[in-house]
Scaffold this active site. Structure first.
Site, PDB file in Angstrom:
ATOM      1  N   THR A 100      23.348  13.656  52.636  1.00 30.96           N
ATOM      2  CA  THR A 100      23.375  12.807  51.016  1.00 30.96           C
ATOM      3  C   THR A 100      24.079  11.966  51.665  1.00 30.96           C
ATOM      4  OG1 THR A 100      23.320  14.920  50.131  1.00 30.96           O
ATOM      5  CG2 THR A 100      24.139  13.138  49.276  1.00 30.96           C
ATOM      6  N   ARG A 111      17.924   8.834  56.356  1.00 31.82           N
ATOM      7  CA  ARG A 111      19.413   8.288  55.540  1.00 31.82           C
ATOM      8  C   ARG A 111      20.237   7.757  56.587  1.00 31.82           C
ATOM      9  NH1 ARG A 111      20.309  13.735  51.437  1.00 31.82           N
ATOM     10  NH2 ARG A 111      18.887  12.813  50.107  1.00 31.82           N
ATOM     11  N   ASN A 125      20.093   6.572  49.005  1.00 36.33           N
ATOM     12  CA  ASN A 125      19.631   7.154  50.158  1.00 36.33           C
ATOM     13  C   ASN A 125      18.304   7.565  50.751  1.00 36.33           C
ATOM     14  OD1 ASN A 125      19.498   9.336  48.190  1.00 36.33           O
ATOM     15  ND2 ASN A 125      22.299  10.329  48.728  1.00 36.33           N
ATOM     16  N   GLU A 139      11.555  21.921  40.788  1.00 38.76           N
ATOM     17  CA  GLU A 139      10.769  20.145  40.993  1.00 38.76           C
ATOM     18  C   GLU A 139       9.638  20.162  40.723  1.00 38.76           C
ATOM     19  OE1 GLU A 139      14.355  19.307  44.268  1.00 38.76           O
ATOM     20  OE2 GLU A 139      15.689  19.294  43.112  1.00 38.76           O
TER      21      GLU A 139
HETATM   22  N1  UDP Z   1      24.671  10.557  44.827  1.00 37.43           N
HETATM   23  C1  UDP Z   1      25.901   9.736  44.967  1.00 37.43           C
HETATM   24  N2  UDP Z   1      27.387   9.828  45.052  1.00 37.43           N
HETATM   25  C2  UDP Z   1      27.829  11.189  45.490  1.00 37.43           C
HETATM   26  C3  UDP Z   1      27.357  12.381  44.771  1.00 37.43           C
HETATM   27  C4  UDP Z   1      25.435  12.464  45.146  1.00 37.43           C
HETATM   28  O1  UDP Z   1      25.961   8.170  44.747  1.00 37.43           O
HETATM   29  O2  UDP Z   1      29.120  11.452  45.608  1.00 37.43           O
HETATM   30  C5  UDP Z   1      23.536  10.646  44.362  1.00 37.43           C
HETATM   31  C6  UDP Z   1      22.604  10.360  46.119  1.00 37.43           C
HETATM   32  O3  UDP Z   1      21.791   9.589  45.718  1.00 37.43           O
HETATM   33  C7  UDP Z   1      22.292  11.890  46.249  1.00 37.43           C
HETATM   34  C8  UDP Z   1      21.579  12.502  43.860  1.00 37.43           C
HETATM   35  O4  UDP Z   1      22.919  11.885  43.796  1.00 37.43           O
HETATM   36  O5  UDP Z   1      20.670  11.801  46.694  1.00 37.43           O
HETATM   37  C9  UDP Z   1      21.717  13.844  44.153  1.00 37.43           C
HETATM   38  O6  UDP Z   1      22.854  14.309  45.179  1.00 37.43           O
HETATM   39  P1  UDP Z   1      23.020  15.868  45.898  1.00 37.43           P
HETATM   40  O7  UDP Z   1      24.696  15.930  45.278  1.00 37.43           O
HETATM   41  O8  UDP Z   1      22.147  16.937  44.918  1.00 37.43           O
HETATM   42  O9  UDP Z   1      22.172  15.060  46.805  1.00 37.43           O
HETATM   43  P2  UDP Z   1      21.414  15.363  47.526  1.00 37.43           P
HETATM   44  O10 UDP Z   1      20.193  16.767  47.143  1.00 37.43           O
HETATM   45  O11 UDP Z   1      20.255  14.432  47.016  1.00 37.43           O
HETATM   46  O12 UDP Z   1      21.196  15.288  48.642  1.00 37.43           O
END
Ligand code: UDP
Ligand code: MG
Length: 152
Positions: A100, A111, A125, A139
């Site tokens: 992430t 990413r 990302n 989803e």
């Molecule tokens: N995000 C962020 N800061 C954080 C955690 C998440 O900006 O500390 C954003 C990022 O764009 C991420 C989205 O929130 O892709 C969703 O978070 P999630 O933890 O579900 O991560 P993902 O499943 O997208 O890897």
């Protein structure tokens, strides 16, 4: 290994930086089959529903702005929604995406190659990939009507 469906979104930074083709190429190379694809103008309602599990996070309001393209000045809220099917599709798509936090993502992942952390501390990302079976099912249903997906 179970055959799964998963949702991928090419986020506005991805569409803006012309990374849609690359995302599709990498998912193809991972052996996944595309079963749905469309451009979506993301409403506030859809954005909030998609990220509802994160509603209590401090970055939630900015996350809604981000997925709607408002950080990138888009007026059309342009995202590409893709549905994929395959063995272990959820894990394979997450591996293509990388961690992430773009700073923690391996360089060979999307990413890791193209994500960034903004000066305000938000992760840009490039793509969303469903994180587990329950999320993937919810989803795919949220973004696609049944008649927009190839049949199993
Ligand atoms: N995000 C962020 N800061 C954080 C955690 C998440 O900006 O500390 C954003 C990022 O764009 C991420 C989205 O929130 O892709 C969703 O978070 P999630 O933890 O579900 O991560 P993902 O499943 O997208 O890897
Ligand atoms: Mg997630």
């Amino acid at each position: 290994m179970a055959v799964e469906k998963t949702l991928i979104l090419v986020k506005p930074d991805g569409t803006h930086r012309k990374l849609t083709g690359l995302v599709i190429d990498r998912l193809d190379a991972a052996g996944l089959e595309m079963v749905g694809a469309k451009m979506v103008s993301v409403s506030e309602k859809l954005a909030r529903e998609h990220y509802k599990a994160l509603a209590d996070k401090p970055f939630f309001p900015d996350l809604i702005k981000y997925i709607r393209g408002e950080f990138h000045g888009f007026k059309d809220h342009r995202v590409m929604a893709l549905a994929y099917r395959g063995e272990n599709a959820i894990g394979k798509a997450r591996a293509v995406a990388g961690a992430t936090n773009p700073e923690h993502a391996s360089p060979g992942t999307i990413r890791g190659s193209f994500g960034r952390i903004t000066t305000t501390g938000h992760f840009e990302n490039v793509l969303h990939a469903s994180s587990d079976e329950a999320d993937a099912e919810r989803e795919v249903k949220l973004w696609f009507r049944p008649d927009e997906l190839l049949k199993d």
